[in-house]
Design an enzyme around this catalytic site. Sequence first.
Site, PDB file in Angstrom:
ATOM      1  N   ARG A 146     -11.196   1.150   8.150  1.00 20.45           N
ATOM      2  CA  ARG A 146     -10.821  -0.041   8.649  1.00 20.45           C
ATOM      3  C   ARG A 146     -11.850  -1.015   8.906  1.00 20.45           C
ATOM      4  NH1 ARG A 146      -5.134   0.529  11.433  1.00 20.45           N
ATOM      5  NH2 ARG A 146      -4.082   0.918   9.540  1.00 20.45           N
ATOM      6  N   LYS A 181       0.743  -1.168   0.045  1.00 19.79           N
ATOM      7  CA  LYS A 181      -0.052   0.021  -0.020  1.00 19.79           C
ATOM      8  C   LYS A 181       1.031   1.246  -0.097  1.00 19.79           C
ATOM      9  CE  LYS A 181      -2.461  -0.980   3.844  1.00 19.79           C
ATOM     10  NZ  LYS A 181      -1.768  -2.396   4.032  1.00 19.79           N
ATOM     11  N   ARG A 195      -1.330  -9.795  12.908  1.00 12.94           N
ATOM     12  CA  ARG A 195      -1.745  -8.848  12.230  1.00 12.94           C
ATOM     13  C   ARG A 195      -2.519  -9.118  11.124  1.00 12.94           C
ATOM     14  NH1 ARG A 195       3.486  -5.644  10.917  1.00 12.94           N
ATOM     15  NH2 ARG A 195       2.075  -4.483   9.288  1.00 12.94           N
ATOM     16  N   ARG A 237      11.172  -6.814   5.124  1.00 12.67           N
ATOM     17  CA  ARG A 237      10.985  -5.427   5.596  1.00 12.67           C
ATOM     18  C   ARG A 237      11.531  -5.288   6.858  1.00 12.67           C
ATOM     19  NH1 ARG A 237       5.248  -2.496   5.802  1.00 12.67           N
ATOM     20  NH2 ARG A 237       5.056  -3.549   7.625  1.00 12.67           N
ATOM     21  N   ARG A 263      11.776  -2.649  11.896  1.00 13.05           N
ATOM     22  CA  ARG A 263      10.747  -2.454  12.483  1.00 13.05           C
ATOM     23  C   ARG A 263      10.114  -3.575  13.437  1.00 13.05           C
ATOM     24  NH1 ARG A 263       5.652  -0.358   8.626  1.00 13.05           N
ATOM     25  NH2 ARG A 263       4.493  -1.326  10.419  1.00 13.05           N
TER      26      ARG A 263
END
Length: 189
Positions: free
Chosen positions: A89, A14, A145, A128, A134
Amino acid sequence: MLNIVIFGAPGSGKGTQSELIIAEYGIDHISTGDVLRSEMKNETELGKIAKDYIEKGQLVPDELIVDMLAKVLDSKENSKGVIFDGFPRTIPQAKALKEMLNKRGTDVSVMLNLQVEEEELIKRLLERGKVSGRSDDNLETIKSRLDVYHKQTAPLADYYIGEGKHVAIEGMGTVEEIFGRIKEAVNNL
């Protein structure tokens, strides 16, 4: 106005695709997270109320988020359009967004649903995590998630199908290939 809701599971691309859409179409980017942080940092009335919820470990009510987004949208009145990132959401949020846009004489133009296989999502997020450091990009958190996404957020696709605004985008391939599919969808609106 070209108002795009970009949608997809964590790791679907995204953020990457949003940047390309913004550059291609000259529209503004509204990230719910950025708006919330900005309101709290600037200690606005809405920011203080939101901070109170967050400090209690509660979700910020939809109405409050919509009020913040409306304020940001009103500050961009000469805009060609907006890409909404991280919002809506839930179906109530989608309905609230529609109402807010309708009051301003516009609506969601399209909901781009980036579809990526689960295995690929996990691979991308783990990669990532290695690159960015992260902390939420570890296998256990990623699976959690994705589970939350499938249970809570995925039903939004059905809402936008009902609105006639849903476009499924094959999210596998190179960044350029995926963006080509997005451009085709947007140019055919």
